[in-house]
Design a protein around this motif. Structure first.
Motif, mmCIF file in Angstrom:
data_model
loop_
_atom_site.group_PDB
_atom_site.id
_atom_site.type_symbol
_atom_site.label_atom_id
_atom_site.label_comp_id
_atom_site.label_asym_id
_atom_site.label_seq_id
_atom_site.Cartn_x
_atom_site.Cartn_y
_atom_site.Cartn_z
ATOM 1 N N HIS A 35 42.216 34.279 36.979
ATOM 2 C CA HIS A 35 41.087 34.953 37.608
ATOM 3 C C HIS A 35 41.505 36.140 38.465
ATOM 4 O O HIS A 35 40.894 36.449 39.466
ATOM 5 C CB HIS A 35 40.264 33.937 38.403
ATOM 6 C CG HIS A 35 39.696 32.873 37.502
ATOM 7 N ND1 HIS A 35 39.447 31.600 37.919
ATOM 8 C CD2 HIS A 35 39.353 32.901 36.194
ATOM 9 C CE1 HIS A 35 38.978 30.886 36.903
ATOM 10 N NE2 HIS A 35 38.918 31.650 35.845
ATOM 11 N N SER A 36 42.581 36.838 38.013
ATOM 12 C CA SER A 36 42.974 38.075 38.673
ATOM 13 C C SER A 36 41.943 39.158 38.339
ATOM 14 O O SER A 36 41.200 39.035 37.367
ATOM 15 C CB SER A 36 44.374 38.482 38.206
ATOM 16 O OG SER A 36 44.442 38.455 36.803
ATOM 17 N N PRO A 37 41.893 40.243 39.134
ATOM 18 C CA PRO A 37 40.892 41.282 38.893
ATOM 19 C C PRO A 37 41.007 41.857 37.484
ATOM 20 O O PRO A 37 42.111 41.957 36.945
ATOM 21 C CB PRO A 37 41.231 42.357 39.931
ATOM 22 C CG PRO A 37 42.159 41.728 40.902
ATOM 23 C CD PRO A 37 42.791 40.550 40.243
ATOM 24 N N MET A 38 39.897 42.229 36.877
ATOM 25 C CA MET A 38 39.915 42.801 35.535
ATOM 26 C C MET A 38 39.385 44.230 35.599
ATOM 27 O O MET A 38 38.228 44.454 35.947
ATOM 28 C CB MET A 38 39.069 41.948 34.589
ATOM 29 C CG MET A 38 39.091 42.465 33.162
ATOM 30 S SD MET A 38 38.255 41.351 32.006
ATOM 31 C CE MET A 38 39.454 40.036 31.885
ATOM 32 N N ASN A 39 40.262 45.177 35.276
ATOM 33 C CA ASN A 39 39.888 46.594 35.308
ATOM 34 C C ASN A 39 39.859 47.213 33.914
ATOM 35 O O ASN A 39 39.078 48.115 33.653
ATOM 36 C CB ASN A 39 40.883 47.384 36.179
ATOM 37 C CG ASN A 39 40.989 46.815 37.584
ATOM 38 O OD1 ASN A 39 39.989 46.609 38.260
ATOM 39 N ND2 ASN A 39 42.211 46.538 38.017
ATOM 40 N N PHE A 40 40.751 46.725 33.044
ATOM 41 C CA PHE A 40 40.904 47.323 31.721
ATOM 42 C C PHE A 40 40.717 46.266 30.627
ATOM 43 O O PHE A 40 41.023 45.091 30.840
ATOM 44 C CB PHE A 40 42.294 47.956 31.579
ATOM 45 C CG PHE A 40 42.550 49.057 32.562
ATOM 46 C CD1 PHE A 40 42.146 50.367 32.289
ATOM 47 C CD2 PHE A 40 43.165 48.795 33.785
ATOM 48 C CE1 PHE A 40 42.364 51.388 33.200
ATOM 49 C CE2 PHE A 40 43.384 49.811 34.705
ATOM 50 C CZ PHE A 40 42.984 51.110 34.419
ATOM 51 N N CYS A 41 40.261 46.728 29.462
ATOM 52 C CA CYS A 41 40.092 45.835 28.311
ATOM 53 C C CYS A 41 41.473 45.422 27.808
ATOM 54 O O CYS A 41 42.304 46.283 27.475
ATOM 55 C CB CYS A 41 39.326 46.557 27.206
ATOM 56 S SG CYS A 41 39.197 45.583 25.681
ATOM 57 N N SER A 42 41.725 44.105 27.754
ATOM 58 C CA SER A 42 43.040 43.632 27.323
ATOM 59 C C SER A 42 43.244 43.830 25.831
ATOM 60 O O SER A 42 44.353 43.732 25.326
ATOM 61 C CB SER A 42 43.205 42.151 27.693
ATOM 62 O OG SER A 42 42.147 41.391 27.136
ATOM 63 N N GLN A 43 42.172 44.141 25.110
ATOM 64 C CA GLN A 43 42.287 44.350 23.668
ATOM 65 C C GLN A 43 42.604 45.813 23.339
ATOM 66 O O GLN A 43 43.517 46.084 22.571
ATOM 67 C CB GLN A 43 40.982 43.920 22.988
ATOM 68 C CG GLN A 43 41.135 43.641 21.521
ATOM 69 C CD GLN A 43 40.295 42.443 21.072
ATOM 70 O OE1 GLN A 43 39.806 41.642 21.878
ATOM 71 N NE2 GLN A 43 40.100 42.326 19.780
ATOM 72 N N CYS A 44 41.851 46.780 23.957
ATOM 73 C CA CYS A 44 42.031 48.192 23.585
ATOM 74 C C CYS A 44 42.470 49.086 24.749
ATOM 75 O O CYS A 44 42.763 50.269 24.536
ATOM 76 C CB CYS A 44 40.757 48.744 22.942
ATOM 77 S SG CYS A 44 39.434 49.132 24.112
ATOM 78 N N GLY A 45 42.509 48.588 25.984
ATOM 79 C CA GLY A 45 43.029 49.366 27.104
ATOM 80 C C GLY A 45 42.006 50.251 27.808
ATOM 81 O O GLY A 45 42.334 50.932 28.777
ATOM 82 N N ARG A 60 29.209 40.009 32.910
ATOM 83 C CA ARG A 60 30.542 39.796 32.305
ATOM 84 C C ARG A 60 31.292 41.126 32.337
ATOM 85 O O ARG A 60 30.681 42.197 32.416
ATOM 86 C CB ARG A 60 30.408 39.357 30.833
ATOM 87 C CG ARG A 60 29.422 38.266 30.549
ATOM 88 C CD ARG A 60 29.932 36.898 30.913
ATOM 89 N NE ARG A 60 28.938 35.870 30.545
ATOM 90 C CZ ARG A 60 29.071 34.583 30.865
ATOM 91 N NH1 ARG A 60 30.125 34.147 31.531
ATOM 92 N NH2 ARG A 60 28.141 33.701 30.532
ATOM 93 N N HIS A 70 34.688 39.973 27.910
ATOM 94 C CA HIS A 70 35.791 39.178 28.481
ATOM 95 C C HIS A 70 35.203 38.099 29.388
ATOM 96 O O HIS A 70 34.806 38.379 30.522
ATOM 97 C CB HIS A 70 36.745 40.081 29.249
ATOM 98 C CG HIS A 70 37.390 41.132 28.401
ATOM 99 N ND1 HIS A 70 38.499 40.866 27.636
ATOM 100 C CD2 HIS A 70 37.069 42.426 28.163
ATOM 101 C CE1 HIS A 70 38.847 41.966 26.967
ATOM 102 N NE2 HIS A 70 37.983 42.929 27.276
ATOM 103 N N TYR A 71 35.159 36.870 28.884
ATOM 104 C CA TYR A 71 34.628 35.753 29.663
ATOM 105 C C TYR A 71 35.709 35.213 30.586
ATOM 106 O O TYR A 71 36.905 35.258 30.270
ATOM 107 C CB TYR A 71 34.163 34.637 28.729
ATOM 108 C CG TYR A 71 33.005 35.025 27.849
ATOM 109 C CD1 TYR A 71 31.698 34.889 28.296
ATOM 110 C CD2 TYR A 71 33.215 35.541 26.567
ATOM 111 C CE1 TYR A 71 30.630 35.247 27.484
ATOM 112 C CE2 TYR A 71 32.160 35.902 25.756
ATOM 113 C CZ TYR A 71 30.873 35.755 26.218
ATOM 114 O OH TYR A 71 29.813 36.115 25.406
#
Lengths: 220, 220
Positions: A35-45, A60, A70-71
């Protein structure tokens, strides 16, 4: 099967800077590594935005470039209550949070595991101890930490145990030797309290319940 | 509390293209939404690599720019067994996987929830049904899907139910009316089988166990 409610949450002493303040709650839970912060899409950046997707009712992290949603979901912390005759094995934590406090061997369930395999692995990693797994004993939701803590009964198979890298020491405790004021997490305290009460009653019952956040008591 | 092992996994018929092949297993599980491929660091956007971090023994997605280790962990699918007199509420799925097959109301646990709250929310979302939650009934690990499925007993509070957006229809079934050949997932079949056996015996027991992957039987 016994259900218990939020009111059963047990206040425990909080040593360290607040040692002696017995109504201060152990409210620090293990951090949730997913549950770290999410800034970028891990699939395409691409930079993600927070939005309620079509057909959903919750915000979401969404990628408008590749369409990935990204759930984030709660995680399971799985552990064991290793018994040897009338004693229970506890580990003193070598890592934060709650460094120096005592816990049952437990940790985050890994991909590809069953809940029972996770309990056995954590007991081996934290206490170098081999167990025969017993029945499911407690399942406790900790919603403010986005976790569910699950404990199994277990029989220690031998006395050849010792601290793993995440433990300072590992020891067996009789009921009257348990360091109640230095237990790391409320789910451990509750699980141990039920265990000793059930042992006295001569019948163990699987229990589920919820632990809700309580802010530390103000100093008056 | 009754434990059961992999051997108890129940083969169920697989309708559709394989209708009538009763030894074909329902081996399609709900996709795990947190387990999409990871190429970029969700924190800083740099390309991640897969490596065993220091002090760990498992490969993780690691970012060499910001140092974040991206863990992936199993998820919980939570549901209810809503009872009305001698009947059980089932939902026919309007979405893949297993579109058109019957399920107990269930779905992924959300952040900030308890397991019980998740069971009630999923029942409301999928069947527009209100329940009084009963005790924890089954906890089934599905390691090849990286999931743990958890079901609660529940009493339906009224008959004012109907399909939510993820259901084609919702209906009550007596034991002899259950569409066993059209149940969506093995954890549902196993949970229902235990439920009806326990009801007959007059005593319900919380159960945990594991479901292991079985490839579809070859056509001979």
């Amino acid at each position: 099967m016994v259900e218990f409610a939020a009111g059963d949450a047990v206040p425990i002493a909080h040593p360290g800077s607040d040692r002696g303040c017995s109504n201060r709650l152990a409210y620090y839970w293990p951090p949730n590594p997913s549950h770290s912060p999410m800034n970028f899409c891990s699939q395409c950046g691409t930079t993600v935005i927070v939005r309620i997707p079509p057909g959903d009712d919750k915000p979401r992290h969404v990628c408008d470039n590749c369409g990935t949603i990204h759930y984030k979901n709660p995680l399971m912390v799985i552990g064991a209550i290793p018994e040897w005759e009338d004693r229970i094995l506890l580990c003193r934590r070598a890592i934060e949070p709650r460094l120096g406090f005592w816990t049952l061997p437990a940790g985050f369930m890994e991909l590809g595991e069953t809940t029972g395999a996770a309990a056995m692995r954590e007991t081996l990693e934290e206490a170098n101890a081999r167990i025969e797994l017993g029945s499911l004993y407690t399942m406790l939701s900790v919603p403010h930490a986005n976790q569910v803590h699950i404990f199994y009964r277990a029989q220690l198979l031998d006395l050849d145990f010792g601290p793993g890298t995440e433990s300072l020491e590992v020891a067996l405790f009789r009921e009257d030797e348990i360091p109640w004021d230095e237990i790391a997490f409320r789910t451990i305290t509750i699980t141990l309290e039920h265990f000793f009460a059930d042992r006295k009653a001569g019948a163990y019952q699987t229990r589920s319940g919820d632990i809700h956040f309580k802010p530390p008591a103000s100093k008056t």
